[in-house]
Motif scaffolding. Structure first.
Motif: not given
Length: 230
Positions: A129-135, A219-230, A210-216
């Motif tokens: 997972t990653w945020k694009s350099r151009n945001n 997965t096969y190992e359980g739920k994963v939450l990825k959080t990004f700062v916009y 400054g807003d944040t986005v979380s994506v739940s």
């Protein structure tokens, strides 16, 4: 017998029989001075011409390149449009790109949870997972288990659902999303790699710096939450 895989995009983007670089394929990387020795791989917004061929791109690093020869892909069939893609190419003189292969990157439109009749969160695997350099995008590399089926209409589906949009005391917004995935009884025999980009600028939630986005993601190992700062 065919394998089938669909992506929710618009709320869902449709794909069938996903294979790496299907229709626009790049072979294994070669060492030395072969065709792929100087190959680059960039995520980009690729543009089609009136003739429904990919003709240029803007990479996430801000590099604008013209394709040395137009590229035809069976998923890029709308003229004068922009398609998200992972492009394998050699950069040549004159601001051109000599294309080796193009893989579609899925861009699902975020759908409110109350418009989804039945939520599905069948497991899959997150590779990166990653945020694009151009945001402009949140990017996910996913591994989905699939297999062959007799029913040509049997397909898995992926999508992106908005659970909540919360505004804090300081005016910062937090957007919480859940990845939709329906295995739809497709056998889980082997892995297909899929890339998905969540649009940050072109969505109905008007995110600000400054807003944040979380994506739940389940997965096969359980739920994963990825959080990004916009």
């Amino acid at each position: 017998m065919k394998k089938r895989f669909s992506i929710l995009c618009s709320w869902v983007a449709m794909l069938t029989a996903i294979v790496l670089l299907a229709g626009c394929e790049a072979d294994n990387y070669e060492s030395g001075n072969g065709e792929y020795s100087n190959m680059r791989a960039d995520f980009a917004d690729a543009h089609t011409s009136n003739a429904k061929t990919l003709v240029n791109m803007m990479t996430d690093d801000g590099d604008s390149l013209v394709f040395k020869a137009p590229e035809t892909c069976d998923w890029a069939t709308t003229p004068d449009s922009v398609f998200r893609a992972l492009v394998f190419y050699n950069k040549v003189e004159g601001g051109q790109a000599e294309i080796i292969g193009v893989q579609q990157v899925l861009v699902p439109t975020i759908r409110p949870h109350y418009k989804v009749k039945e939520m599905k969160t069948d497991p899959l695997s997150i590779e990166s997972t990653w945020k694009s350099r151009n945001n402009r995008y949140l990017n996910f590399g996913l591994n989905v288990l699939t297999g062959t089926v007799d029913d040509k209409d049997a397909r898995q589906t992926l999508g992106m659902i908005c659970d909540t949009l919360v505004t804090g005391a300081e005016g910062r917004q937090h957007l919480h999303l859940t990845m939709y995935h329906s295995q739809n009884n497709i056998p889980e025999y082997y892995t297909t790699r899929v890339f998905l980009s969540i649009p940050l600028k072109n969505n109905p939630y008007h995110l600000r710096s400054g807003d944040t986005v979380s994506v739940s993601v389940n997965t096969y190992e359980g739920k994963v939450l990825k959080t990004f700062v916009y």
